[in-house]
Design a protein around this motif. Structure first.
Motif, mmCIF file in Angstrom:
data_model
loop_
_atom_site.group_PDB
_atom_site.id
_atom_site.type_symbol
_atom_site.label_atom_id
_atom_site.label_comp_id
_atom_site.label_asym_id
_atom_site.label_seq_id
_atom_site.Cartn_x
_atom_site.Cartn_y
_atom_site.Cartn_z
ATOM 1 N N PHE A 1 -36.055 26.714 31.728
ATOM 2 C CA PHE A 1 -34.925 25.633 31.741
ATOM 3 C C PHE A 1 -35.359 24.470 32.660
ATOM 4 O O PHE A 1 -36.452 24.702 33.479
ATOM 5 C CB PHE A 1 -33.709 26.432 32.449
ATOM 6 N N CYS A 2 -34.824 23.398 32.317
ATOM 7 C CA CYS A 2 -35.088 22.222 33.247
ATOM 8 C C CYS A 2 -34.161 22.062 34.471
ATOM 9 O O CYS A 2 -33.238 22.274 34.289
ATOM 10 C CB CYS A 2 -34.705 20.830 32.274
ATOM 11 N N ALA A 3 -35.157 21.835 35.587
ATOM 12 C CA ALA A 3 -34.689 21.804 37.037
ATOM 13 C C ALA A 3 -33.751 20.790 36.870
ATOM 14 O O ALA A 3 -32.936 20.611 37.939
ATOM 15 C CB ALA A 3 -35.728 21.988 37.889
ATOM 16 N N ARG A 4 -34.166 19.461 36.381
ATOM 17 C CA ARG A 4 -33.114 18.263 36.475
ATOM 18 C C ARG A 4 -31.865 18.244 35.798
ATOM 19 O O ARG A 4 -30.839 18.024 36.094
ATOM 20 C CB ARG A 4 -34.208 17.279 35.636
ATOM 21 N N CYS A 5 -31.881 18.996 34.393
ATOM 22 C CA CYS A 5 -30.601 18.907 33.810
ATOM 23 C C CYS A 5 -30.127 20.115 33.253
ATOM 24 O O CYS A 5 -28.962 20.306 32.843
ATOM 25 C CB CYS A 5 -30.732 17.948 32.609
ATOM 26 N N GLY A 6 -30.775 21.325 33.408
ATOM 27 C CA GLY A 6 -30.438 22.511 33.071
ATOM 28 C C GLY A 6 -30.811 23.053 31.513
ATOM 29 O O GLY A 6 -30.513 24.079 31.179
#
Lengths: 294, 294
Positions: free
Chosen positions: A127-132
């Motif tokens: 998953f993206c740490a910036r946007c989930g």
């Protein structure tokens, strides 16, 4: 100079072939019947009959598997599959890891370690740490791209300083609560944003042992795959040996004479009544050996 | 030895006070009227009338602001607020950053750099890479915890090797496409999982310039806050100077004589007709200076 040729987890014979990673066509061309796929049991190594790492082919993995391109070996592409789950517990408690460190040839241990760090990172970064949003493997496993925002993510390696401190011919070693009895090793800690290697060494020694270190000197480094550290081995000197031990980090820390260290080294894995010398696969072993032999 | 005392972004006077971060009560006790909060414009520094970093108090930030505890300075707790958004574009294109690098005192530049790396990491890690859930700042900003799964996340620092290569009294320098005309610097690249510093140096030189390097030697390191690298400066030697340049990474790479480098250094920021010497705030400046002066 330390004997850098024998540092565990270094010296993989695989050529990383960066030019293939970044070229989708070249990468696709490598995904053929000759390609080798590292067999893994979760994150653990699988051994063949000769005790070496076992490799399969692309036919062995599901078409949906995420694969990391490790590089080329003898002209053949080498891949490793991303497991369902990343590392959960500490690796030092895992008997399969201990047997791998003792059984594998140095080059193979390095191949396993590098592959393990990489696929473990993927398994823990779906998953993206910036946007989930969900992320997808890219660039042969040397990147993940977010499917929701445009963020790119890259495999992580954490720099850690690990250091000897000398006071008038004695070395400071400490023991973590999880260590077996009598085992002492070099103090260590993560390099933080905003500091040099030398600053990180001095801070760690101060925090953990209450000692002011000077004249920090780089000795050798080691990739450590649990999960993915760059161990930066250093030597330093202090003028005042009085210890104030951080008992939240360390069980104990003490000064060892050259004679005590020589005796423990000579005693092998069983150690002396006072000290078990750091194991051969950790960089602390090389640091203390370098100090004794120089 | 390189002049490590003058490496930009190192030498912050703030004591990191690790023991306060890990102790909720001690941290809460520091959040008082004496605490100082670094003023930031997004990620950019804000200057006071004297040209120094501007600090406010806890009263200046919303109660919901995420705050990172930087450490203690003159007995006062120093914090930095996490901005709404992390770094989006390359920092080298930002005039406020350039003026900060030229205007701030060395210790202040180090404080700003370390704070910037830390708060930028928080702004880009509001979600859990493992499960996609929201994360919350913990341990005074030295950790984030996932609210959905039990994952803990830690500030990231990426080790990068940056290296000189010498062949018979000449140094190899290269230029990236984004560099101003005539500017050359040391080759560099990220350390990857599974390699030592020495292996990373040799691989980068091979990938970028087609040159086989030997006798890699550590010289100095630098924290680089765009976004958060540990630059590990090294020196090496090659026996064969024939270059095969990776044009996807480099615009050009060439061998420079001692005389060319001395002339460029003496010419300051404007450089000679052939070469602008690496700027004083990058570690390449220190590496080439170390080589010229040793």
């Amino acid at each position: 100079m330390a004997d850098r040729a024998n540092i565990a987890f270094s010296g993989s014979p695989i050529e990383r072939a960066d030019h293939i990673r970044v070229d989708d066509d070249a990468l696709a061309a490598q995904m053929n019947w000759r390609a080798r796929v590292l067999r893994l049991d979760g994150l653990n190594p699988v051994f063949d009959d000769s005790g070496a790492l076992e490799w399969g082919t692309l036919a062995d993995v599901p078409e949906t598997a995420e694969l990391c391109f490790l590089g080329l070996l003898d002209g053949k592409a080498c891949f490793a599959p991303v497991p369902d789950e990343g590392a959960t517990g500490p690796a030092y408690a895992n008997p399969q890891i201990w047997s791998a460190m003792q059984a594998l040839q140095p080059g193979e241990l390095a191949t396993y370690g590098g592959a393990r760090s990489l696929v473990d990172w993927h398994a823990r970064h779906r998953f993206c740490a910036r946007c989930g949003g969900p992320t997808k493997l890219a660039k042969g496993g040397w990147q993940r791209n977010c499917s929701s925002c445009d963020a790119q993510h890259f495999p992580r390696t954490d720099p850690v300083t690990i250091m000897l401190v000398e006071h008038e011919g004695r070395l400071l070693l400490g023991r973590q609560p999880r260590f077996p009895p009598r085992m002492y090793s070099a103090l260590a800690g993560f390099v933080e944003p905003g500091e040099t290697i030398e600053e990180a060494v001095a801070r760690e020694i101060w925090e953990e042992a209450g000692v002011r270190a000077r004249d920090v000197q780089y000795v050798a480094s080691q990739p450590w795959p649990f999960p993915s550290q760059l161990m930066i081995g250093c030597y330093s000197v202090t003028d005042d040996p009085e210890l104030t031990i951080d008992t939240t980090e360390l069980d104990d820390a003490r000064w060892f004479t050259r004679e005590e260290l020589e005796a423990a080294r000579a005693a092998g894995d069983r150690g002396t009544d006072d000290l078990i010398f750091p194991r051969s696969f950790v960089i602390a072993h090389h640091l203390v050996t370098w100090w004794l032999d120089r």
